[in-house]
Design a protein around this motif. Structure first.
Motif, PDB file in Angstrom:
ATOM      1  N   MET A   1      65.653  33.908  32.712  1.00 13.20           N
ATOM      2  CA  MET A   1      64.561  34.410  33.160  1.00 13.20           C
ATOM      3  C   MET A   1      62.839  33.963  32.400  1.00 13.20           C
ATOM      4  O   MET A   1      61.982  34.094  32.298  1.00 13.20           O
ATOM      5  N   ALA A   2      63.166  34.488  30.755  1.00 11.34           N
ATOM      6  CA  ALA A   2      62.804  35.377  29.785  1.00 11.34           C
ATOM      7  C   ALA A   2      61.390  33.466  29.399  1.00 11.34           C
ATOM      8  O   ALA A   2      61.166  33.630  29.598  1.00 11.34           O
ATOM      9  N   SER A   3      62.857  32.315  29.683  1.00  9.05           N
ATOM     10  CA  SER A   3      62.144  31.070  29.791  1.00  9.05           C
ATOM     11  C   SER A   3      61.468  30.756  30.667  1.00  9.05           C
ATOM     12  O   SER A   3      60.450  30.237  30.576  1.00  9.05           O
ATOM     13  N   ALA A   4      61.645  31.627  31.748  1.00 10.37           N
ATOM     14  CA  ALA A   4      60.956  30.720  32.981  1.00 10.37           C
ATOM     15  C   ALA A   4      59.553  31.860  32.988  1.00 10.37           C
ATOM     16  O   ALA A   4      58.368  30.873  33.468  1.00 10.37           O
ATOM     17  N   VAL A   5      59.039  32.769  32.729  1.00 13.47           N
ATOM     18  CA  VAL A   5      58.067  33.510  32.218  1.00 13.47           C
ATOM     19  C   VAL A   5      57.273  32.636  31.413  1.00 13.47           C
ATOM     20  O   VAL A   5      56.100  32.597  32.363  1.00 13.47           O
ATOM     21  N   LEU A   6      57.362  32.467  30.708  1.00 13.74           N
ATOM     22  CA  LEU A   6      57.041  31.017  29.304  1.00 13.74           C
ATOM     23  C   LEU A   6      55.951  29.995  30.400  1.00 13.74           C
ATOM     24  O   LEU A   6      55.079  29.578  30.125  1.00 13.74           O
ATOM     25  N   VAL A   7      56.757  29.229  31.590  1.00  8.25           N
ATOM     26  CA  VAL A   7      55.855  28.149  32.541  1.00  8.25           C
ATOM     27  C   VAL A   7      56.210  28.223  33.869  1.00  8.25           C
ATOM     28  O   VAL A   7      55.464  27.220  34.003  1.00  8.25           O
ATOM     29  N   GLY A   8      56.094  29.576  34.106  1.00 12.84           N
ATOM     30  CA  GLY A   8      55.893  29.669  35.135  1.00 12.84           C
ATOM     31  C   GLY A   8      56.730  28.781  36.545  1.00 12.84           C
ATOM     32  O   GLY A   8      57.081  28.451  37.647  1.00 12.84           O
ATOM     33  N   ALA A   9      58.145  28.666  36.229  1.00  8.22           N
ATOM     34  CA  ALA A   9      59.116  28.363  37.014  1.00  8.22           C
ATOM     35  C   ALA A   9      60.267  28.959  37.401  1.00  8.22           C
ATOM     36  O   ALA A   9      59.802  30.667  37.085  1.00  8.22           O
ATOM     37  N   SER A  10      60.738  28.939  38.680  1.00  4.61           N
ATOM     38  CA  SER A  10      61.385  29.535  38.904  1.00  4.61           C
ATOM     39  C   SER A  10      63.206  29.961  38.892  1.00  4.61           C
ATOM     40  O   SER A  10      63.015  28.556  37.738  1.00  4.61           O
ATOM     41  N   VAL A  11      64.043  30.797  38.696  1.00  2.44           N
ATOM     42  CA  VAL A  11      65.326  30.920  38.580  1.00  2.44           C
ATOM     43  C   VAL A  11      65.994  31.641  40.061  1.00  2.44           C
ATOM     44  O   VAL A  11      65.227  32.059  40.497  1.00  2.44           O
ATOM     45  N   LYS A  12      66.804  30.216  40.035  1.00  6.01           N
ATOM     46  CA  LYS A  12      67.857  30.383  40.356  1.00  6.01           C
ATOM     47  C   LYS A  12      68.968  30.440  40.196  1.00  6.01           C
ATOM     48  O   LYS A  12      69.485  29.534  39.450  1.00  6.01           O
ATOM     49  N   VAL A  13      69.830  31.513  40.982  1.00  4.93           N
ATOM     50  CA  VAL A  13      70.808  31.660  40.198  1.00  4.93           C
ATOM     51  C   VAL A  13      72.468  30.812  42.113  1.00  4.93           C
ATOM     52  O   VAL A  13      71.711  30.754  43.332  1.00  4.93           O
ATOM     53  N   ILE A  14      72.873  29.619  41.728  1.00  5.47           N
ATOM     54  CA  ILE A  14      73.319  29.263  42.419  1.00  5.47           C
ATOM     55  C   ILE A  14      74.901  29.426  41.912  1.00  5.47           C
ATOM     56  O   ILE A  14      75.319  29.379  40.987  1.00  5.47           O
ATOM     57  N   ILE A  15      75.700  29.666  43.021  1.00  7.73           N
ATOM     58  CA  ILE A  15      77.365  29.865  42.941  1.00  7.73           C
ATOM     59  C   ILE A  15      78.632  28.730  43.216  1.00  7.73           C
ATOM     60  O   ILE A  15      78.077  28.383  44.148  1.00  7.73           O
ATOM     61  N   ASN A  16      78.886  28.297  41.642  1.00  8.85           N
ATOM     62  CA  ASN A  16      80.147  27.100  42.434  1.00  8.85           C
ATOM     63  C   ASN A  16      81.593  28.053  42.702  1.00  8.85           C
ATOM     64  O   ASN A  16      81.926  28.044  42.145  1.00  8.85           O
ATOM     65  N   LYS A  17      81.522  27.600  44.056  1.00  5.62           N
ATOM     66  CA  LYS A  17      82.651  28.250  44.729  1.00  5.62           C
ATOM     67  C   LYS A  17      83.707  27.495  44.191  1.00  5.62           C
ATOM     68  O   LYS A  17      83.913  26.029  44.794  1.00  5.62           O
ATOM     69  N   GLU A  18      85.109  27.724  43.861  1.00  6.01           N
ATOM     70  CA  GLU A  18      86.203  27.349  43.288  1.00  6.01           C
ATOM     71  C   GLU A  18      86.094  26.339  44.553  1.00  6.01           C
ATOM     72  O   GLU A  18      87.106  26.211  45.582  1.00  6.01           O
ATOM     73  N   GLY A  19      86.676  24.422  43.844  1.00 13.49           N
ATOM     74  CA  GLY A  19      87.071  24.043  45.409  1.00 13.49           C
ATOM     75  C   GLY A  19      85.964  23.022  45.543  1.00 13.49           C
ATOM     76  O   GLY A  19      86.696  22.691  46.564  1.00 13.49           O
ATOM     77  N   ASP A  20      84.866  23.570  45.865  1.00 19.27           N
ATOM     78  CA  ASP A  20      83.409  23.049  46.684  1.00 19.27           C
ATOM     79  C   ASP A  20      82.320  22.779  45.973  1.00 19.27           C
ATOM     80  O   ASP A  20      81.582  23.608  46.661  1.00 19.27           O
ATOM     81  N   PRO A  21      82.459  21.864  44.623  1.00 19.10           N
ATOM     82  CA  PRO A  21      81.293  21.816  44.598  1.00 19.10           C
ATOM     83  C   PRO A  21      79.838  21.442  45.442  1.00 19.10           C
ATOM     84  O   PRO A  21      78.619  21.322  44.792  1.00 19.10           O
ATOM     85  N   LYS A  22      80.261  20.610  46.370  1.00 14.74           N
ATOM     86  CA  LYS A  22      79.340  20.298  47.354  1.00 14.74           C
ATOM     87  C   LYS A  22      78.067  21.222  47.723  1.00 14.74           C
ATOM     88  O   LYS A  22      77.305  20.976  47.960  1.00 14.74           O
ATOM     89  N   ILE A  23      78.811  22.518  47.623  1.00 12.85           N
ATOM     90  CA  ILE A  23      77.825  23.555  48.357  1.00 12.85           C
ATOM     91  C   ILE A  23      77.303  24.225  47.370  1.00 12.85           C
ATOM     92  O   ILE A  23      75.416  24.051  47.804  1.00 12.85           O
ATOM     93  N   ALA A  24      77.033  24.527  46.057  1.00 13.30           N
ATOM     94  CA  ALA A  24      75.651  24.157  45.223  1.00 13.30           C
ATOM     95  C   ALA A  24      75.394  22.750  44.979  1.00 13.30           C
ATOM     96  O   ALA A  24      74.038  23.322  44.673  1.00 13.30           O
ATOM     97  N   SER A  25      75.989  21.831  45.012  1.00 15.17           N
ATOM     98  CA  SER A  25      74.783  20.537  44.732  1.00 15.17           C
ATOM     99  C   SER A  25      74.417  20.319  45.692  1.00 15.17           C
ATOM    100  O   SER A  25      73.069  20.006  45.667  1.00 15.17           O
TER     101      SER A  25
END
Length: 195
Positions: free
Chosen positions: A163-187
């Motif tokens: 979040m601190a880095s995003a503030v410097l350049v106006g980027a968004s921050v998105k938390v993505i959960i990588n569930k065990e056994g199914d990384p395709k959801i996060a992808s």
């Protein structure tokens, strides 16, 4: 060109998730490139004789790590620009690096302003799943992340740092959960966020 930075602590599954991102984008015929920030830093550090492997970089003096960060950022941008206006660039990196001196921002001002991404993704998993993945990975030396409390603390610092880095350049921050056994959801979530 759009740039997304995919962050997460060692063992969260960044590389696996990004491999799935590549499969999705290839199937769609998209122009993209996935770049590992550590590879860019490591190539310079090995070439200049500072380290023999990736895990030794966390133990370098902070001034040397900062120098390697800046060189890597400039090289990544040069490679990303070659994708053209419709290209998608993804950077596999860490929002924080745990060092003997404390937590080092992986995307400090001198780096994030060079990269200037649209999105900073924070990939997370259950801390026990992360610990189990690290224990299975015999190719890496991660004894400094071998405690659930350290993993949880590092994940919290990663969110704050993103979040601190995003503030410097106006980027968004998105938390993505990588569930065990199914990384395709996060992808899929990462790809959808970049469109």
């Amino acid at each position: 060109m759009k740039m997304g930075i995919v962050t997460g602590i060692p063992g969260v599954g960044k590389t696996t998730v990004l491999n799935n991102v590549a499969e999705i984008l290839k199937a769609e015929g998209r122009v993209f490139k996935i770049m590992n920030y550590g590879d860019y830093m490591l190539n310079t550090a090995i070439r200049d004789g500072y380290v023999n492997n990736r895990d030794e970089m966390r133990k370098l003096p902070l001034s040397k790590q900062k120098e390697l960060q800046t060189i890597a950022a400039k090289r990544i941008v040069d490679d990303a620009l070659s994708l053209g206006d419709n290209g998608l660039a993804f950077i596999d990196t860490h929002a924080v690096i745990r060092t003997p001196s404390g937590y080092l921002p992986g995307l400090p001002k001198h780096v994030i302003e060079v990269l200037s991404p649209q999105v900073i993704f924070v990939l997370e998993s259950n801390p026990q799943d992360i610990l189990n993945r690290q224990l299975k990975d015999k190719d890496r030396i991660r004894s400094d992340y071998s405690d659930i409390n350290v993993i949880t603390e590092t994940m919290n610092f990663a969110r704050y740092a993103a979040m601190a880095s995003a503030v410097l350049v106006g980027a968004s921050v998105k938390v993505i959960i990588n569930k065990e056994g199914d990384p395709k959801i996060a992808s899929k979530e990462i790809v959808n966020s970049m469109m």
